[in-house]
Design a protein around this motif. Structure first.
Motif, PDB file in Angstrom:
ATOM      1  N   GLY A  26       4.568  65.982  34.431  1.00 38.56           N
ATOM      2  CA  GLY A  26       5.038  64.802  34.708  1.00 38.56           C
ATOM      3  C   GLY A  26       6.461  64.754  35.575  1.00 38.56           C
ATOM      4  O   GLY A  26       6.855  65.858  35.601  1.00 38.56           O
ATOM      5  N   PHE A  27       6.897  63.527  35.666  1.00 36.48           N
ATOM      6  CA  PHE A  27       8.391  63.417  35.964  1.00 36.48           C
ATOM      7  C   PHE A  27       8.683  61.918  35.654  1.00 36.48           C
ATOM      8  O   PHE A  27       7.765  61.095  35.205  1.00 36.48           O
ATOM      9  N   TYR A  28      10.047  61.730  35.898  1.00 30.99           N
ATOM     10  CA  TYR A  28      10.641  60.420  35.665  1.00 30.99           C
ATOM     11  C   TYR A  28      10.663  59.678  36.809  1.00 30.99           C
ATOM     12  O   TYR A  28      10.813  60.197  37.861  1.00 30.99           O
ATOM     13  N   LEU A  29      10.308  58.428  36.801  1.00 29.71           N
ATOM     14  CA  LEU A  29      10.395  57.506  37.674  1.00 29.71           C
ATOM     15  C   LEU A  29      11.460  56.330  37.531  1.00 29.71           C
ATOM     16  O   LEU A  29      11.349  55.687  36.662  1.00 29.71           O
ATOM     17  N   GLN A  30      12.302  56.239  38.622  1.00 26.05           N
ATOM     18  CA  GLN A  30      13.565  55.331  38.448  1.00 26.05           C
ATOM     19  C   GLN A  30      13.356  54.239  39.309  1.00 26.05           C
ATOM     20  O   GLN A  30      12.439  54.202  40.086  1.00 26.05           O
ATOM     21  N   ASP A  31      14.631  53.414  39.356  1.00 25.92           N
ATOM     22  CA  ASP A  31      14.749  52.002  40.088  1.00 25.92           C
ATOM     23  C   ASP A  31      13.608  51.339  40.512  1.00 25.92           C
ATOM     24  O   ASP A  31      13.423  50.788  41.309  1.00 25.92           O
ATOM     25  N   VAL A  32      12.921  51.158  39.303  1.00 28.76           N
ATOM     26  CA  VAL A  32      11.660  50.388  39.229  1.00 28.76           C
ATOM     27  C   VAL A  32      11.834  48.919  39.794  1.00 28.76           C
ATOM     28  O   VAL A  32      11.014  48.333  40.543  1.00 28.76           O
ATOM     29  N   GLY A  33      12.967  48.284  39.734  1.00 27.12           N
ATOM     30  CA  GLY A  33      13.162  46.996  40.348  1.00 27.12           C
ATOM     31  C   GLY A  33      13.216  47.088  41.624  1.00 27.12           C
ATOM     32  O   GLY A  33      13.034  46.005  42.540  1.00 27.12           O
ATOM     33  N   ASP A  34      13.206  48.241  42.611  1.00 24.57           N
ATOM     34  CA  ASP A  34      13.129  48.360  44.128  1.00 24.57           C
ATOM     35  C   ASP A  34      12.048  48.354  44.718  1.00 24.57           C
ATOM     36  O   ASP A  34      11.979  48.224  45.760  1.00 24.57           O
ATOM     37  N   TRP A  35      11.120  49.121  43.767  1.00 23.86           N
ATOM     38  CA  TRP A  35       9.688  49.079  44.379  1.00 23.86           C
ATOM     39  C   TRP A  35       8.512  48.299  43.807  1.00 23.86           C
ATOM     40  O   TRP A  35       7.597  48.416  44.231  1.00 23.86           O
ATOM     41  N   LEU A  36       8.696  47.991  42.532  1.00 22.71           N
ATOM     42  CA  LEU A  36       7.768  47.180  41.828  1.00 22.71           C
ATOM     43  C   LEU A  36       7.136  45.845  42.564  1.00 22.71           C
ATOM     44  O   LEU A  36       7.591  45.005  43.030  1.00 22.71           O
ATOM     45  N   GLY A  37       5.835  46.151  42.783  1.00 16.41           N
ATOM     46  CA  GLY A  37       5.216  44.902  43.459  1.00 16.41           C
ATOM     47  C   GLY A  37       5.089  45.345  44.916  1.00 16.41           C
ATOM     48  O   GLY A  37       4.361  44.424  45.646  1.00 16.41           O
ATOM     49  N   ILE A  38       5.579  46.098  45.507  1.00 19.95           N
ATOM     50  CA  ILE A  38       5.757  46.604  46.954  1.00 19.95           C
ATOM     51  C   ILE A  38       4.434  47.523  46.939  1.00 19.95           C
ATOM     52  O   ILE A  38       4.737  48.727  46.820  1.00 19.95           O
ATOM     53  N   ALA A  39       3.523  47.122  47.763  1.00 22.19           N
ATOM     54  CA  ALA A  39       2.129  47.987  47.494  1.00 22.19           C
ATOM     55  C   ALA A  39       2.496  49.485  48.463  1.00 22.19           C
ATOM     56  O   ALA A  39       1.832  50.540  47.762  1.00 22.19           O
ATOM     57  N   ALA A  40       3.143  49.336  49.617  1.00 19.49           N
ATOM     58  CA  ALA A  40       3.206  50.527  50.234  1.00 19.49           C
ATOM     59  C   ALA A  40       4.029  51.603  49.607  1.00 19.49           C
ATOM     60  O   ALA A  40       4.122  52.716  49.548  1.00 19.49           O
ATOM     61  N   ASP A  41       5.276  51.046  48.689  1.00 24.08           N
ATOM     62  CA  ASP A  41       6.229  52.040  47.965  1.00 24.08           C
ATOM     63  C   ASP A  41       5.157  52.505  46.937  1.00 24.08           C
ATOM     64  O   ASP A  41       5.594  53.580  46.359  1.00 24.08           O
TER      65      ASP A  41
END
Length: 262
Positions: A26-41
Motif C-alpha cells: 500500500g501507500f499513503y494518499l495525500q492532498d485529497v482536497g486537490d483531486w477528489l471529484g476530478i475524474a482524470a486525477d
C-alpha cells in the motif's frame, strides 16, 4: 505523482519471532482536497496503484474533506468504490490523531453508506509519542485540553488511551485497527501489540540492505507480548528524497518487499 506520499507498506505476519509474508502492498494518499471529484486525477492515481501492484490505500489528509458536504462525501464514496471494483484495491484506511475524529467523521460516514464497497476498512492512529520534539505540538493541540501533562510520558498516555478507543470502535464496526510506530519502548510496543489488529512499523532507510536488521528488535518486542501468538506488521519504507528516492532510480519498487519478506 506528487499526491501519493511515497511511503510504501509491505506486510508481514509475525508469529513468535518468525515472519511469513502476506499479500499487502500500500501507500499513503495525500492532498485529497486537490483531486477528489476530478475524474482524470482520480484515474491517474488509481492507474498508478494498479500498475504497481498496490492493494491498500491509506488517506493521509482527511481534514481536507468537508464532512458536512453531501457532494464531497459522495465523491469520496465513488472514489473508494471505483478503487475497489476497478483497480484492485482491497482496503482503504484513514489516518487520525485521536479517536474523536474517527467517531465523529469516519464512523458516521461509513454508517451513511449502504454499499460496503464505499466504506473505509481501516482506522490508523498516527501519534508520534516517542519523539521528544513532538510534545510541544501535542501539548497545544491535545494534551492540555485532555488534562494530561505536556511531557513525553503524557504523550504516550494520550496515545494509548486514544488507540484503545479506536480499537473498540473498529471492533464494534467491523473495521481493522492500525497504529503507526517508530521507536516506542518495549512495554509501549507490547501494550499496543496486545490491542492492534495491525502495526505499521517505520523502516526509513536509504536502501533495502539493512531494513530487516533495522526492524528486527522491534518485531521481537512485538512478538514478546504476553499472550500474543500472531501479529500483523506492515513494514513502512519511504521513497522520499532523504531515504529510498535515489536508490529506487536503479532498483525495482518491488525489491524492498522481496528483501523484507525473504
Amino acid at each position: 505523482m506528487n499526491r501519493i506520499k511515497l511511503l510504501f507498506l509491505a506486510a508481514l505476519l509475525t508469529l513468535g519471532i518468525s515472519s511469513k509474508a502476506q499479500n499487502v502492498k500500500g501507500f499513503y494518499l495525500q492532498d485529497v482536497g486537490d483531486w477528489l471529484g476530478i475524474a482524470a486525477d482520480e484515474n491517474d492515481i488509481l492507474a498508478y496503484a494498479q500498475g504497481n501492484g498496490f492493494n491498500y490505500i491509506l488517506f493521509y489528509d482527511l481534514g481536507d474533506i468537508n464532512w458536512n458536504s453531501t457532494t464531497e462525501k459522495n465523491q469520496l464514496a465513488a472514489f473508494i468504490r471505483k478503487a475497489k471494483t476497478q483497480y484492485g484495491i482491497l482496503q482503504v484506511g484513514g489516518v487520525v490523531e485521536y479517536a474523536g475524529y474517527a467517531s465523529q467523521k469516519l464512523i458516521p460516514y461509513n454508517v451513511s453508506r449502504l454499499d460496503p464497497l464505499e466504506r473505509f476498512n481501516v482506522i490508523n492512529l498516527e501519534f508520534e509519542f516517542w519523539i521528544p520534539s513532538s510534545v510541544s505540538y501535542y501539548c497545544n493541540k491535545f494534551l492540555q485540553a485532555a488534562g494530561i501533562p505536556c511531557t513525553q510520558a503524557g504523550a504516550w498516555d494520550f496515545a494509548w488511551r486514544e488507540f484503545k478507543l479506536i480499537d473498540d470502535l473498529c471492533a464494534t464496526n467491523g473495521m481493522t485497527s492500525e497504529v503507526y510506530l517508530g521507536w516506542p519502548d518495549q512495554q509501549q510496543m507490547q501494550n499496543l501489540a496486545s490491542r492492534a489488529d495491525r502495526i505499521l512499523l517505520a523502516a526509513y532507510r536509504p536502501s533495502d540492505v539493512d531494513i530487516y536488521v533495522y526492524s528486527v528488535a522491534r518485531m521481537e518486542d512485538i512478538a514478546s507480548t504476553p499472550g500474543l501468538t500472531t501479529a500483523n506488521v506492515l513494514t513502512l519504507m519511504s521513497a522520499e528524497p532523504t531515504f529510498m528516492s535515489s536508490w529506487l532510480n536503479s532498483h525495482p519498487q518491488t525489491q524492498p518487499y522481496q528483501t523484507m519478506n525473504a
